[in-house]
Enzyme design. Sequence first.
Site, mmCIF file in Angstrom:
data_model
loop_
_atom_site.group_PDB
_atom_site.id
_atom_site.type_symbol
_atom_site.label_atom_id
_atom_site.label_comp_id
_atom_site.label_asym_id
_atom_site.label_seq_id
_atom_site.Cartn_x
_atom_site.Cartn_y
_atom_site.Cartn_z
ATOM 1 N N TYR A 87 0.752 -1.241 -0.075
ATOM 2 C CA TYR A 87 -0.132 0.065 -0.126
ATOM 3 C C TYR A 87 0.939 1.396 0.048
ATOM 4 C CZ TYR A 87 -4.323 -2.600 0.620
ATOM 5 O OH TYR A 87 -5.274 -3.422 0.365
ATOM 6 N N PHE B 194 -5.203 7.492 6.903
ATOM 7 C CA PHE B 194 -5.525 5.975 7.261
ATOM 8 C C PHE B 194 -4.649 4.852 7.046
ATOM 9 C CE2 PHE B 194 -7.100 6.603 2.782
ATOM 10 C CZ PHE B 194 -6.399 5.531 1.973
ATOM 11 N N THR C 279 -15.295 1.675 -2.678
ATOM 12 C CA THR C 279 -14.497 1.568 -1.609
ATOM 13 C C THR C 279 -15.283 1.674 -0.278
ATOM 14 O OG1 THR C 279 -12.977 2.614 -2.991
ATOM 15 C CG2 THR C 279 -12.225 2.119 -0.426
ATOM 16 N N ARG D 232 -18.759 -5.763 -1.755
ATOM 17 C CA ARG D 232 -18.450 -4.866 -0.593
ATOM 18 C C ARG D 232 -19.841 -4.570 0.261
ATOM 19 N NH1 ARG D 232 -13.577 -1.476 -3.259
ATOM 20 N NH2 ARG D 232 -11.816 -2.527 -2.051
ATOM 21 N N HIS E 41 -9.862 -6.419 -1.806
ATOM 22 C CA HIS E 41 -8.833 -5.543 -2.819
ATOM 23 C C HIS E 41 -9.121 -6.194 -4.190
ATOM 24 C CE1 HIS E 41 -5.519 -3.438 -4.354
ATOM 25 N NE2 HIS E 41 -5.219 -4.497 -4.938
ATOM 26 N N GLU F 33 0.935 -6.354 -8.785
ATOM 27 C CA GLU F 33 0.500 -7.011 -7.558
ATOM 28 C C GLU F 33 0.354 -8.435 -7.444
ATOM 29 O OE1 GLU F 33 -2.409 -2.907 -6.464
ATOM 30 O OE2 GLU F 33 -3.451 -4.897 -7.136
HETATM 31 P P1 IDP Z 1 -9.746 0.376 -3.207
HETATM 32 O O1 IDP Z 1 -9.596 -0.758 -2.480
HETATM 33 O O2 IDP Z 1 -11.355 0.654 -3.623
HETATM 34 O O3 IDP Z 1 -8.800 0.560 -4.499
HETATM 35 P P2 IDP Z 1 -8.128 2.645 -2.231
HETATM 36 O O4 IDP Z 1 -8.507 4.217 -2.438
HETATM 37 O O5 IDP Z 1 -7.135 2.214 -3.239
HETATM 38 O O6 IDP Z 1 -9.478 1.882 -2.406
HETATM 39 O O7 IDP Z 1 -7.933 2.394 -0.681
HETATM 40 C C1 IDP Z 1 -7.004 1.239 -0.220
HETATM 41 C C2 IDP Z 1 -7.852 0.724 1.127
HETATM 42 O O8 IDP Z 1 -7.585 1.704 2.026
HETATM 43 C C3 IDP Z 1 -9.209 0.684 0.767
HETATM 44 O O9 IDP Z 1 -9.743 -0.559 0.114
HETATM 45 C C4 IDP Z 1 -9.707 0.447 2.550
HETATM 46 O O10 IDP Z 1 -9.312 -0.647 2.877
HETATM 47 C C5 IDP Z 1 -8.483 1.646 2.861
HETATM 48 N N1 IDP Z 1 -9.097 3.039 2.976
HETATM 49 C C6 IDP Z 1 -9.356 3.827 1.845
HETATM 50 N N2 IDP Z 1 -9.837 5.048 2.262
HETATM 51 C C7 IDP Z 1 -9.917 4.910 3.507
HETATM 52 C C8 IDP Z 1 -10.386 5.849 4.544
HETATM 53 O O11 IDP Z 1 -10.818 7.041 4.204
HETATM 54 N N3 IDP Z 1 -10.642 5.369 5.760
HETATM 55 C C9 IDP Z 1 -10.264 4.096 6.109
HETATM 56 N N4 IDP Z 1 -9.741 3.196 5.157
HETATM 57 C C10 IDP Z 1 -9.722 3.572 3.979
HETATM 58 MG MG MG Z 2 -6.774 0.843 -4.617
#
Ligand code: IDP
Ligand code: MG
Length: 139
Positions: free
Chosen positions: A51, A59, A93, A104, A117, A128
């Site tokens: 990540y 976060f 997300t 989800r 993910h 990945e």
């Molecule tokens: P995605 O998994 O839908 O691609 P990303 O923006 O890439 O979303 O974020 C990676 C992961 O980080 C998310 O799947 C979620 O588990 C966590 N995440 C993203 N935004 C937040 C937030 O605002 N608060 C808490 N966890 C978050």
């Molecule tokens: Mg992502």
Amino acid sequence: MAGEITFSMIKPGAVRDRNAGAILAMIEKAGFDIVSLKKTALTKERAEAFYAVHSERPFFNDLVSYMTSGPIYALVLKKENAVTDFRTLIGATNPADAAEGTVRKLFANSMEDNAVHGSDSDENAQIEASFFFAEVERF
Ligand code: IDP
Ligand code: MG
């Protein structure tokens, strides 16, 4: 071939909730072939690396501790338009914004603990997949 594979994880919360089997069934029913699959766990260092793009986000530390809180399933999936179609299957997300019938919507507990993910581009899918699997483990 471009667009053929995506990478997914069934996250620790979904494994803990015993939803991994139901999620795998949804993935198969949606037409994805499971190319590679293993149950494993991320160390802190590996979660931070996976990540890394989010390392400046507020976060990030919570996400790393969540992603190391238990075992995960790592998956390489094959289908035409795999990246886009998988993002559609899993939903937004934030589960509050996820469409009805998505993974989800059905199985996420929160924005962080959001069940799965899915890669966001063909390039990241390859990176990945290679993070978890050798070429010889892709069938
Ligand atoms: P995605 O998994 O839908 O691609 P990303 O923006 O890439 O979303 O974020 C990676 C992961 O980080 C998310 O799947 C979620 O588990 C966590 N995440 C993203 N935004 C937040 C937030 O605002 N608060 C808490 N966890 C978050
Ligand atoms: Mg992502």
